[in-house]
Design a protein around this motif. Structure first.
Motif, mmCIF file in Angstrom:
data_model
loop_
_atom_site.group_PDB
_atom_site.id
_atom_site.type_symbol
_atom_site.label_atom_id
_atom_site.label_comp_id
_atom_site.label_asym_id
_atom_site.label_seq_id
_atom_site.Cartn_x
_atom_site.Cartn_y
_atom_site.Cartn_z
ATOM 1 N N LYS A 168 0.809 -1.225 0.000
ATOM 2 C CA LYS A 168 0.000 0.000 0.000
ATOM 3 C C LYS A 168 0.842 1.275 0.000
ATOM 4 O O LYS A 168 0.449 2.280 -0.609
ATOM 5 N N TYR A 177 2.681 1.475 -3.601
ATOM 6 C CA TYR A 177 1.772 1.835 -4.695
ATOM 7 C C TYR A 177 0.803 2.944 -4.292
ATOM 8 O O TYR A 177 -0.222 3.132 -4.931
ATOM 9 N N ALA A 190 4.504 5.889 -4.810
ATOM 10 C CA ALA A 190 4.240 6.077 -6.234
ATOM 11 C C ALA A 190 3.860 7.519 -6.546
ATOM 12 O O ALA A 190 4.265 8.078 -7.576
ATOM 13 N N PHE A 235 2.658 6.913 -13.304
ATOM 14 C CA PHE A 235 1.535 6.370 -12.555
ATOM 15 C C PHE A 235 0.304 7.261 -12.728
ATOM 16 O O PHE A 235 0.421 8.424 -13.109
ATOM 17 N N VAL A 269 -3.059 6.664 -7.213
ATOM 18 C CA VAL A 269 -2.058 6.424 -6.164
ATOM 19 C C VAL A 269 -2.227 7.396 -4.994
ATOM 20 O O VAL A 269 -1.993 7.021 -3.836
ATOM 21 N N ARG A 314 -4.989 6.019 -2.925
ATOM 22 C CA ARG A 314 -4.513 4.884 -2.126
ATOM 23 C C ARG A 314 -3.713 5.385 -0.927
ATOM 24 O O ARG A 314 -3.784 4.817 0.169
#
Length: 204
Positions: free
Chosen positions: A102, A105, A109, A120, A125, A128
């Motif tokens: 987690k 990414y 990221a 990306f 991202v 997230r």
């Protein structure tokens, strides 16, 4: 010990940070990623994936930042950094998985986009990253450290670098006071070394 690193790599910083926090004598060897040094045969002989960090402990080569944290903790012997009590160790391993998934990414990221131009999806991202921060905020409301321990563990070290520099990836930490307090606790530990800042994202 020799640690092959790159100053703007959060993966490399977490390894360097832990070596410093534990007082383990070591030498930092910078790998020039911009010049492609990590793709040259000499470095690929250390890590076939061509990634930093890499630890060389008198010929024992450990590649991967989380593996390095575990290795150093085990070399130190029993300590609060990697508890041997099964439930506590499992909790540490859980957060190491968060760091590898987690965080990598999410916050990591997002920063790769602004600092290195990585391709990306920013919305994905960053979203997230905020989801992970919300879980961390809730976790830290009733405890000082991520793994529910009395003292810091390698779980805290593993997540520190990319959370501390999340604003460089346009991830705002303002709404996460418990996370901010946790960052300050780590920064107050003896032997703390900061992660090099960049003028990117919200820090531009």
């Amino acid at each position: 010990m020799k640690l092959y690193h790159y100053p703007l790599s959060g993966h490399a910083h977490r390894a360097a940070l832990f070596l410093s926090l534990t007082g383990v004598p070591h030498q930092l060897i910078e790998v020039d990623l911009s010049a492609g040094e990590h793709k040259q045969p000499a470095f690929l002989a250390l890590n076939a994936f061509g990634e930093v960090p890499v630890l060389d402990d008198a010929g024992v080569i450990i590649a991967d930042s989380l593996a390095i944290l575990v290795y150093i903790a085990r070399k130190l012997g029993p300590s609060h950094w990697l508890p041997s009590e099964p439930a506590e160790e499992a909790e540490v391993q859980r957060w190491l998985s968060v760091a590898a998934g987690k965080i990598a990414y999410g916050a990591c990221a997002a920063r790769l986009i602004t600092v290195f131009g990585a391709p990306f999806n920013a919305e994905e991202v960053i979203g997230r990253a905020y989801t992970t921060l919300a879980v961390m905020e809730q976790t830290l409301k009733d405890q000082r450290w991520l793994a529910s321990t009395e003292q810091p563990t390698i779980a805290d070290v593993a997540l520190y670098s990319y959370i501390a520099r999340a604003p460089e990836g346009n991830v705002d930490l303002t709404s996460y006071p418990q996370v901010q307090a946790w960052l300050r606790q780590i920064e107050e530990l003896p032997g703390f070394v900061p992660f090099q800042r960049t003028r990117a994202g919200l820090q531009a």
